[in-house]
Design an enzyme around this catalytic site. Structure first.
Site, mmCIF file in Angstrom:
data_model
loop_
_atom_site.group_PDB
_atom_site.id
_atom_site.type_symbol
_atom_site.label_atom_id
_atom_site.label_comp_id
_atom_site.label_asym_id
_atom_site.label_seq_id
_atom_site.Cartn_x
_atom_site.Cartn_y
_atom_site.Cartn_z
ATOM 1 N N THR A 1 0.844 -1.200 0.000
ATOM 2 C CA THR A 1 0.000 0.000 0.000
ATOM 3 C C THR A 1 0.879 1.250 0.000
ATOM 4 O OG1 THR A 1 -1.736 -1.196 1.174
ATOM 5 C CG2 THR A 1 -1.831 1.205 1.262
ATOM 6 N N ASN B 1 -5.615 -9.776 -7.357
ATOM 7 C CA ASN B 1 -5.617 -10.510 -6.100
ATOM 8 C C ASN B 1 -6.859 -11.363 -5.918
ATOM 9 O OD1 ASN B 1 -6.215 -7.562 -6.039
ATOM 10 N ND2 ASN B 1 -7.264 -8.109 -4.152
ATOM 11 N N GLN C 1 0.892 -9.529 -6.208
ATOM 12 C CA GLN C 1 0.485 -10.940 -6.284
ATOM 13 C C GLN C 1 1.398 -11.775 -7.172
ATOM 14 O OE1 GLN C 1 -1.573 -12.508 -4.427
ATOM 15 N NE2 GLN C 1 -2.647 -10.810 -3.459
ATOM 16 N N SER D 1 5.013 -6.625 -1.837
ATOM 17 C CA SER D 1 4.916 -6.724 -0.392
ATOM 18 C C SER D 1 5.469 -8.066 0.068
ATOM 19 C CB SER D 1 3.427 -6.652 -0.066
ATOM 20 O OG SER D 1 3.208 -6.488 1.275
ATOM 21 N N GLY D 2 6.134 -8.092 1.213
ATOM 22 C CA GLY D 2 6.738 -9.338 1.674
ATOM 23 C C GLY D 2 5.748 -10.406 2.105
ATOM 24 N N HIS D 3 4.620 -9.973 2.693
ATOM 25 C CA HIS D 3 3.762 -10.976 3.348
ATOM 26 C C HIS D 3 2.972 -11.832 2.372
ATOM 27 C CE1 HIS D 3 -0.363 -8.996 3.402
ATOM 28 N NE2 HIS D 3 0.387 -7.965 3.067
ATOM 29 N N THR E 1 13.646 5.020 10.172
ATOM 30 C CA THR E 1 14.697 4.026 10.420
ATOM 31 C C THR E 1 14.338 2.712 9.740
ATOM 32 O OG1 THR E 1 15.149 5.099 12.521
ATOM 33 C CG2 THR E 1 15.967 2.841 12.267
ATOM 34 N N CYS F 1 -9.439 -6.700 2.160
ATOM 35 C CA CYS F 1 -9.807 -5.352 2.591
ATOM 36 C C CYS F 1 -11.299 -5.110 2.423
ATOM 37 C CB CYS F 1 -9.041 -4.321 1.782
ATOM 38 S SG CYS F 1 -7.340 -4.764 1.572
HETATM 39 N N1 PLP Z 1 -1.901 -4.809 -4.062
HETATM 40 C C1 PLP Z 1 -2.371 -6.041 -4.218
HETATM 41 C C2 PLP Z 1 -2.580 -6.572 -5.605
HETATM 42 C C3 PLP Z 1 -2.675 -6.823 -3.114
HETATM 43 O O1 PLP Z 1 -3.148 -8.061 -3.273
HETATM 44 C C4 PLP Z 1 -2.484 -6.290 -1.815
HETATM 45 C C5 PLP Z 1 -2.867 -7.060 -0.615
HETATM 46 O O2 PLP Z 1 -3.858 -7.784 -0.622
HETATM 47 C C6 PLP Z 1 -1.983 -4.987 -1.704
HETATM 48 C C7 PLP Z 1 -1.689 -4.274 -2.844
HETATM 49 C C8 PLP Z 1 -1.743 -4.354 -0.364
HETATM 50 O O3 PLP Z 1 -0.654 -4.981 0.234
HETATM 51 P P1 PLP Z 1 -0.176 -4.597 1.712
HETATM 52 O O4 PLP Z 1 -1.057 -5.317 2.637
HETATM 53 O O5 PLP Z 1 1.244 -5.057 1.785
HETATM 54 O O6 PLP Z 1 -0.279 -3.126 1.828
#
Ligand code: PLP
Length: 412
Positions: A73, A151, A181, A203-205, A241, A329
């Site tokens: 994000t 996603n 994704q 994003s890492g997660h 940081t 979300c």
């Molecule tokens: N963009 C996409 C395509 C995603 O699937 C997601 C998370 O579901 C995000 C952005 C947002 O990621 P983050 O939770 O790391 O902000």
């Protein structure tokens, strides 16, 4: 009860190898990487090495082109707001109708603030309308932002082609892609097929690193103002940081994904395809959202006509099965997802869509279990549905008549 985790597009479990790589920086090597004493050299060197690793695994990008952020994000917001701040004379933006809220809401915010924003439509399979994309581009376009894969549906977008078309329209158009994704799942070649991509977020997660770490690739020479002002970290491009342990974890997760890709890809594809074909064979009035489009191999989004996704998720959860009814979300809201609405998924199915997303850790036995319980969940919910004739075990005629309707019927 054991958990069957099939919601990997929402987040993933952290790989033990990633935790191991991170541990020293959460324990004895806790020093601020910007400090001047010798002890800080370890964390500073670890960040530099992680930056080189991430750059290399995205197709030999330059290490200086990688900016570490807190999440996708933030990467997306930096890409968009950083670009508009750098070139205030241009005010036209092109994006798609199916972006994640981390772009979709930003684009809507800009439209409210007087920017001209084109949301390029998709077809019923979720594929981008290329003709509309080309028509939307103008020489005065500032920024194009189209995701690499969706996603919710897993539909993959032809970023190499779209970015080339944008640059042919005007080489100074900035092209951003949200690859949250796809990084770790699809090969990304920023010196090759993605040579026209200027900005790329992830994003890492989503790839077995922890939540709270992301990255933004910023191609050298791309006009992009810092989003977070503060200290001189990240070469003055992002104050704050550095999250040393998580940066190290992100790089380790990317390494693992690259090393496992060739073995994981066919196995996960086979598991997803088996889940899909078994559910389609066992459940009437079921559609695969985006099933005819090129899709991520780990994603299956199915639309179960005549029932509610929330009910399905609740019953799946009773069996320990974690899935999702839309993007994480938007779940919790009663609004059907903007992605499925853009794909014109019929009204009778748009509320009954469920996403299964697999990972490296998904087992054949877990897929078997879903195949075993899911048809009965759908059947039991249909027996309670006002659209279903429980005595005859078929949809009511008036419900069948609504099969092709995308909008909510008006109250009569
Ligand atoms: N963009 C996409 C395509 C995603 O699937 C997601 C998370 O579901 C995000 C952005 C947002 O990621 P983050 O939770 O790391 O902000």
């Amino acid at each position: 009860m054991d958990i069957i985790y099939l919601d990997n597009n929402a987040t993933t479990r952290v790989a033990p190898e990633v935790v191991e790589a991170m541990m020293p920086f959460l324990t004895e090597a806790y020093f601020n990487p910007s400090s001047m004493y010798e002890a800080s050299r370890g964390p500073a060197d670890a960040i530099a090495a992680a930056r080189r690793t991430v750059a290399k695994l995205l197709g030999n990008a330059r290490a200086t082109e990688i900016l570490f952020t807190s999440c996708a994000t933030e990467s997306n917001n930096t890409a968009v707001y950083g670009t508009i701040a750098a070139r205030p004379e241009r005010r036209h933006i092109v994006t798609s109708a199916v972006e994640h809220p981390a772009i979709y809401e930003v684009a809507k915010d800009l439209a409210r603030r007087g920017f001209e924003v084109d949301f390029v439509p998709v077809d019923t399979q979720g594929r981008i309308d290329k003709g509309a994309f080309v028509r939307a581009l103008r020489p005065e376009t500032l920024l194009v932002s189209v995701m690499h894969a969706n996603n919710e549906t897993g539909v993959v977008y032809p970023i190499a082609e779209l970015s080339r078309i944008a640059k042919e329209t005007d080489p100074s158009i900035v092209f951003h892609t949200d690859a949250t994704q796809t990084v770790g799942k699809l090969p990304i070649d920023l010196r090759g097929s993605f040579q026209h991509v200027d900005l790329l977020s992830f994003s890492g997660h989503k790839l077995h690193a922890p939540k709270g770490i992301g990255a933004l690739f910023i191609r050298r020479g791309t006009p992009c103002r810092p989003f977070l002002l503060g200290g001189h970290q990240e070469d003055g491009r992002r104050g704050g940081t550095e999250n040393v342990a998580f940066i190290v974890g992100l790089a380790r997760a990317l390494e693992l994904a690259a090393g496992r890709h060739d073995a994981d890809e066919p196995r996960i594809r086979a598991q997803r395809d088996r889940l899909q074909s078994e559910l389609v064979a066992r459940i009437p009035y079921l559609e695969v959202n985006g099933g005819e489009a090129e899709r991520l191999t780990n994603t299956l989004n199915i639309a179960c006509h005549f029932i509610e996704g929330e009910g399905i998720l609740y019953q799946l959860s009773e069996h320990g099965i974690c899935a999702s009814s839309g993007s994480a979300c938007t779940s919790g809201s009663l609004e059907p997802s903007h992605v499925l609405r853009a794909m014109k998924v019929p009204f009778t199915a748009v509320h009954g869509s469920v996403r299964f997303s697999l990972s490296h850790y998904t087992t054949d036995a877990e897929i078997d279990r879903v195949i075993e319980v899911f048809p009965e969940i759908v059947a039991s919910l249909r027996r309670l549905s006002p659209y279903w004739d429980a005595a005859k075990n078929v949809p009511r005629p008036e419900a069948l008549a609504m099969l092709s309707e995308t909008e909510m019927p008006q109250a009569r």
